[in-house]
Scaffold this motif. Sequence first.
Motif, PDB file in Angstrom:
ATOM      1  N   THR A  10       0.840  -1.187   0.000  1.00 19.06           N
ATOM      2  CA  THR A  10       0.000   0.000   0.000  1.00 19.06           C
ATOM      3  C   THR A  10       0.873   1.233   0.000  1.00 19.06           C
ATOM      4  O   THR A  10       1.777   1.348   0.820  1.00 19.06           O
ATOM      5  CB  THR A  10      -0.907   0.014   1.246  1.00 19.06           C
ATOM      6  OG1 THR A  10      -1.703  -1.157   1.240  1.00 19.06           O
ATOM      7  CG2 THR A  10      -1.795   1.244   1.250  1.00 19.06           C
ATOM      8  N   PRO A  11       0.683   2.168  -0.912  1.00 14.92           N
ATOM      9  CA  PRO A  11       1.548   3.341  -0.972  1.00 14.92           C
ATOM     10  C   PRO A  11       1.538   4.118   0.333  1.00 14.92           C
ATOM     11  O   PRO A  11       0.493   4.334   0.939  1.00 14.92           O
ATOM     12  CB  PRO A  11       0.934   4.169  -2.111  1.00 14.92           C
ATOM     13  CG  PRO A  11       0.172   3.189  -2.930  1.00 14.92           C
ATOM     14  CD  PRO A  11      -0.338   2.175  -1.972  1.00 14.92           C
ATOM     15  N   ALA A  12       2.737   4.523   0.749  1.00 18.26           N
ATOM     16  CA  ALA A  12       2.825   5.333   1.956  1.00 18.26           C
ATOM     17  C   ALA A  12       2.144   6.672   1.757  1.00 18.26           C
ATOM     18  O   ALA A  12       1.772   7.347   2.708  1.00 18.26           O
ATOM     19  CB  ALA A  12       4.295   5.535   2.337  1.00 18.26           C
ATOM     20  N   SER A  13       1.986   7.064   0.499  1.00 15.85           N
ATOM     21  CA  SER A  13       1.434   8.386   0.193  1.00 15.85           C
ATOM     22  C   SER A  13      -0.078   8.397   0.069  1.00 15.85           C
ATOM     23  O   SER A  13      -0.667   9.411  -0.254  1.00 15.85           O
ATOM     24  CB  SER A  13       2.045   8.905  -1.110  1.00 15.85           C
ATOM     25  OG  SER A  13       1.778   8.001  -2.146  1.00 15.85           O
ATOM     26  N   ALA A  14      -0.725   7.225   0.306  1.00 12.87           N
ATOM     27  CA  ALA A  14      -2.178   7.187   0.159  1.00 12.87           C
ATOM     28  C   ALA A  14      -2.844   8.196   1.105  1.00 12.87           C
ATOM     29  O   ALA A  14      -2.536   8.245   2.289  1.00 12.87           O
ATOM     30  CB  ALA A  14      -2.688   5.778   0.453  1.00 12.87           C
ATOM     31  N   HIS A  15      -3.737   9.000   0.527  1.00 10.54           N
ATOM     32  CA  HIS A  15      -4.479  10.013   1.280  1.00 10.54           C
ATOM     33  C   HIS A  15      -3.550  10.986   1.994  1.00 10.54           C
ATOM     34  O   HIS A  15      -3.780  11.360   3.139  1.00 10.54           O
ATOM     35  CB  HIS A  15      -5.410   9.338   2.302  1.00 10.54           C
ATOM     36  CG  HIS A  15      -6.255   8.264   1.701  1.00 10.54           C
ATOM     37  ND1 HIS A  15      -7.201   8.499   0.729  1.00 10.54           N
ATOM     38  CD2 HIS A  15      -6.275   6.922   1.920  1.00 10.54           C
ATOM     39  CE1 HIS A  15      -7.792   7.373   0.391  1.00 10.54           C
ATOM     40  NE2 HIS A  15      -7.249   6.406   1.080  1.00 10.54           N
ATOM     41  N   ALA A  50       5.882  14.649   2.489  1.00  8.51           N
ATOM     42  CA  ALA A  50       6.535  13.957   3.590  1.00  8.51           C
ATOM     43  C   ALA A  50       6.043  12.507   3.643  1.00  8.51           C
ATOM     44  O   ALA A  50       4.846  12.245   3.514  1.00  8.51           O
ATOM     45  CB  ALA A  50       6.240  14.663   4.904  1.00  8.51           C
ATOM     46  N   GLY A  51       6.976  11.568   3.805  1.00  8.09           N
ATOM     47  CA  GLY A  51       6.619  10.161   3.882  1.00  8.09           C
ATOM     48  C   GLY A  51       6.319   9.502   2.557  1.00  8.09           C
ATOM     49  O   GLY A  51       5.827   8.374   2.514  1.00  8.09           O
ATOM     50  N   GLU A  52       6.632  10.163   1.462  1.00 11.72           N
ATOM     51  CA  GLU A  52       6.337   9.647   0.123  1.00 11.72           C
ATOM     52  C   GLU A  52       7.627   9.429  -0.654  1.00 11.72           C
ATOM     53  O   GLU A  52       8.575  10.203  -0.549  1.00 11.72           O
ATOM     54  CB  GLU A  52       5.453  10.642  -0.630  1.00 11.72           C
ATOM     55  CG  GLU A  52       5.142  10.232  -2.067  1.00 11.72           C
ATOM     56  CD  GLU A  52       4.404  11.313  -2.839  1.00 11.72           C
ATOM     57  OE1 GLU A  52       3.514  10.966  -3.639  1.00 11.72           O
ATOM     58  OE2 GLU A  52       4.722  12.509  -2.655  1.00 11.72           O
ATOM     59  N   CYS A  53       7.654   8.361  -1.454  1.00 10.66           N
ATOM     60  CA  CYS A  53       8.784   8.117  -2.353  1.00 10.66           C
ATOM     61  C   CYS A  53       8.320   8.293  -3.796  1.00 10.66           C
ATOM     62  O   CYS A  53       7.388   7.618  -4.252  1.00 10.66           O
ATOM     63  CB  CYS A  53       9.341   6.705  -2.172  1.00 10.66           C
ATOM     64  SG  CYS A  53      10.697   6.320  -3.307  1.00 10.66           S
ATOM     65  N   ALA A 221       9.502   7.216   8.898  1.00 15.94           N
ATOM     66  CA  ALA A 221       9.718   8.310   9.847  1.00 15.94           C
ATOM     67  C   ALA A 221       9.175   9.640   9.317  1.00 15.94           C
ATOM     68  O   ALA A 221       9.309  10.670   9.971  1.00 15.94           O
ATOM     69  CB  ALA A 221      11.207   8.445  10.150  1.00 15.94           C
ATOM     70  N   GLY A 222       8.574   9.601   8.123  1.00 16.91           N
ATOM     71  CA  GLY A 222       7.977  10.808   7.572  1.00 16.91           C
ATOM     72  C   GLY A 222       8.872  11.601   6.652  1.00 16.91           C
ATOM     73  O   GLY A 222       8.539  12.724   6.257  1.00 16.91           O
ATOM     74  N   VAL A 223      10.023  11.035   6.272  1.00 16.11           N
ATOM     75  CA  VAL A 223      10.941  11.706   5.354  1.00 16.11           C
ATOM     76  C   VAL A 223      10.486  11.455   3.917  1.00 16.11           C
ATOM     77  O   VAL A 223      10.044  10.355   3.581  1.00 16.11           O
ATOM     78  CB  VAL A 223      12.375  11.193   5.554  1.00 16.11           C
ATOM     79  CG1 VAL A 223      13.319  11.750   4.495  1.00 16.11           C
ATOM     80  CG2 VAL A 223      12.875  11.550   6.955  1.00 16.11           C
ATOM     81  N   GLY A 224      10.579  12.458   3.063  1.00 22.57           N
ATOM     82  CA  GLY A 224      10.297  12.277   1.651  1.00 22.57           C
ATOM     83  C   GLY A 224      11.529  11.776   0.923  1.00 22.57           C
ATOM     84  O   GLY A 224      12.654  12.116   1.292  1.00 22.57           O
TER      85      GLY A 224
END
Length: 579
Positions: A10-15, A50-53, A221-224
């Motif tokens: 599941t993408p970390a960037s969802a919502h 933040a938190g997205e790759c 940890a919330g880093v992009g």
Amino acid sequence: MSEILTSSATPASAHLTGRTLVDVRGLSIGFADVNGGGPLVRGVDLTIHAGECVALVGESGSGKSLTARSLIGLAGTHARIDAQRFEIDGRAALEFRERDWRAVRGGFAGLVMQDALVSLDPLRTVGREIGETLARHAKGQSRAQRAAAVHAVMRDVGIPEPERRAAQYAHELSGGLRQRALIASAIAASPALVIADEPTTALDVTVQAQVLAVLEARLRAGVGVLLISHDLGVVAGIADRVIVMHRGDVVDSGATRDVLEHPSHPYTRQLLAAQPDAHSRGYRLSSARFVEEDGSAVVREPLPARERAVGSVVLRAQGIGKRYAGGKVAPAHDANAFVALDDVSFEVREGEVLGIVGESGSGKSTSANIVLGLLAPTSGSVEFLGQRWNGAGVSETQRSQRRPLLRYIPQDPLSAFDPRHNVGRLLADGLHAQRLERRTVLKRSVTLLEQVGLDASYLNRLPVSLSGGQRQRIAIARAIASEPALIVCDEPVSALDVYVQAQVLDLLGELQARLGTALLFISHDLDVVQHVSDRVLVLKDGRAVESGATAEVFSAPQADYTKLLLRSAPTLQTQRRAA
């Protein structure tokens, strides 16, 4: 598409509703003296939360690195950057001065580059290199606190014995340890954004998995993370969104699963189809295409048929070992010595490809250097074409007459070539042993260039003026110049993008079919090894843990370590199996 495999995570960037780190619209980058002054990057839209790759993929020269470097003010002194919007952490970055960019670099964004040996300062210890980031962006720490923080971040990226490693220089570390030290330097000040430019290129699969685990921990940890990679398996396993670039333009973009399962642009489809896998053996990777009728099957043209490896033994290594003590070669009976290689045996027959795989420090390169006669084994011996080649009592003088029959293709031709010599001189060196007249040498050189898909116009060009793929073709041309019985290929495609890799692998397949040359093929890329090799040898800690027919080893591995390698490899196939 049966051969297109993606991550099920599941993408970390969802919502995503968190902090916007990068917000760029209509980005164009150019230089007055390049491309006629026209932009090299055109109309790029890029947002990172933040938190997205977000992954940038594409061929060499497509504009990926130039786009990424513009986000930290490193596009180049004379770069012309235009954009409808160019915001870094909510600030209008087109108005930044150099002091603003210095605050961004290291503090807000950390950069991890591909070549750690070049990127790390050779005159400073690794600990001092990492500590400088803390000194600049985490002020107020005592020397003891900073040292503890350095050791902690080194431990976080998987560097063993950080206290000892911190006192070492870059050249004293393995490739995997250097890359992890570079990541430690980039994340030491806890930046909000990490830009990783090919961070796993040329790393073995287990070290690659460790590096990716570090990046995944940053994401949690919330880093992009902005990831630049030509490895679609890596992208499938970690990226939330993918942007595909081709000749400076964005040709495809969207959620990772959508782009890799349903590519909208022919170039993206070509990249995916050119990936080697279990079904591509014997076929031209660069010819791969999707069948348009149902969009699910990959069609490839066959390579020229080559004879099965039933000929005589070209190379036989028997019980070879290499030991060191205190930086010097140690005798075989020294129980306290460091064992680089221990009692390894293998053989290569006419026209056969033997793949050697294993993690950094497993003994792959040591084996290659012993086979090439560049390193004398502490124990055991090597026979080449039925005669002693290396081992006790064998000198270079005894090898000299057969030396043209054993050639080498390096991982990085640019560092292997003399930068002062043009292509013509490099090829002439490969033909030197045949003692040909100058006119014949020129004619043969042109023929060699044509065999590797180039032409006579390259004869006067210097290596630095060639692309990575062109340099690797020159390395292959020089290797086959003397029509050798065996070529040692040491990571020959690890630094190449997907489509150039496909072209080089096709070239090796075509030449081998025509010349019947045997290959000793060393690679950390298991998909590549599966594509090219007849048999495979798996090394760990200097010892052989498994060997056999490639199809059998990959489908039913017996050794626990081989199973670990196959599980660790971030290929498109393993990502699908995890779904």
